[in-house]
Design an enzyme around this catalytic site. Sequence first.
Site, mmCIF file in Angstrom:
data_model
loop_
_atom_site.group_PDB
_atom_site.id
_atom_site.type_symbol
_atom_site.label_atom_id
_atom_site.label_comp_id
_atom_site.label_asym_id
_atom_site.label_seq_id
_atom_site.Cartn_x
_atom_site.Cartn_y
_atom_site.Cartn_z
ATOM 1 N N LYS A 84 27.586 -34.418 -6.331
ATOM 2 C CA LYS A 84 26.293 -35.021 -6.682
ATOM 3 C C LYS A 84 26.254 -35.274 -8.188
ATOM 4 O O LYS A 84 26.473 -34.369 -8.996
ATOM 5 C CB LYS A 84 25.182 -34.043 -6.283
ATOM 6 C CG LYS A 84 24.004 -34.688 -5.614
ATOM 7 C CD LYS A 84 23.101 -33.606 -5.051
ATOM 8 C CE LYS A 84 21.772 -34.178 -4.624
ATOM 9 N NZ LYS A 84 20.841 -33.135 -4.236
HETATM 10 O O1 G3P Z 1 17.747 -32.459 -3.164
HETATM 11 C C1 G3P Z 1 16.907 -33.230 -3.921
HETATM 12 C C2 G3P Z 1 15.504 -33.413 -3.422
HETATM 13 O O2 G3P Z 1 15.461 -33.434 -2.038
HETATM 14 C C3 G3P Z 1 14.490 -32.544 -4.083
HETATM 15 O O3 G3P Z 1 13.276 -32.421 -3.381
HETATM 16 O O4 G3P Z 1 11.091 -31.408 -2.989
HETATM 17 O O5 G3P Z 1 12.365 -30.803 -5.072
HETATM 18 O O6 G3P Z 1 11.336 -33.042 -4.821
HETATM 19 P P1 G3P Z 1 11.958 -31.891 -4.095
#
Ligand code: G3P
Length: 224
Positions: A84
């Site tokens: 990533k």
């Molecule tokens: O993995 C990245 C993403 O899914 C993060 O999600 O909920 O932290 O905005 P969030």
Amino acid sequence: MKFFVDTANLDEIREAADMGVLDGVTTNPSLVKEEGNVDFHEHVFRICEIVDGDVSAEVTATDFDGMMDEGRTLHQIHDNVVVKIPLIKDGIKALRALDEEGIRTNCTLCFSPTQALLAAKAGADYISPFIGRIDDISSDGMTLIDEIVQIYDNYGFDTEILAASIRHPTHVKRAALAGADVATMPFETLTKLLNHPLTDNGLQRFLDDWEAYKEARKAEAGME
Ligand code: G3P
């Protein structure tokens, strides 16, 4: 549509894998932090041993050389690892260079269609638009998915659209309707996809009627 879980928690990953619908896992430094005192590389290996699918593990360097070093090291951990890379200038360079080395990548922190276009041109295997975080600032995350789908379709890019920062089942539904290739979601959201009160009520009614049917059969047999 592929389903990934967005977590570094081994129990959640195991439970999702047991459901038989899990295609992969995404992690990020914040999710790894939630797991406490674990060795990052060893933890990534353990996730890869549970899931028969792609497992995204993120670099933390922000310069080209650092991202390349970390990317190569992560790639060595397991065949399932997808590196990533953040959507910044050196990240775009690293996407191209890692692609040339045969290392698969997921370009993360995408918040605009032009960022997604750059990532695809650089050879990213996945692009991760963060729907929920766009909604958080009173904008519409799903519009971004629609636009990326159209742009990639216009030019035939094969970068997979991985809808990320998913917060609830409606995000999953809308990402599926828009044609996103993957939805990555917290384990809790995956389980919420099951929920419908009419399913619960309907099942209860079937079970109650079945009991009544068996009782009636028994009573009839007793009378013979
Ligand atoms: O993995 C990245 C993403 O899914 C993060 O999600 O909920 O932290 O905005 P969030």
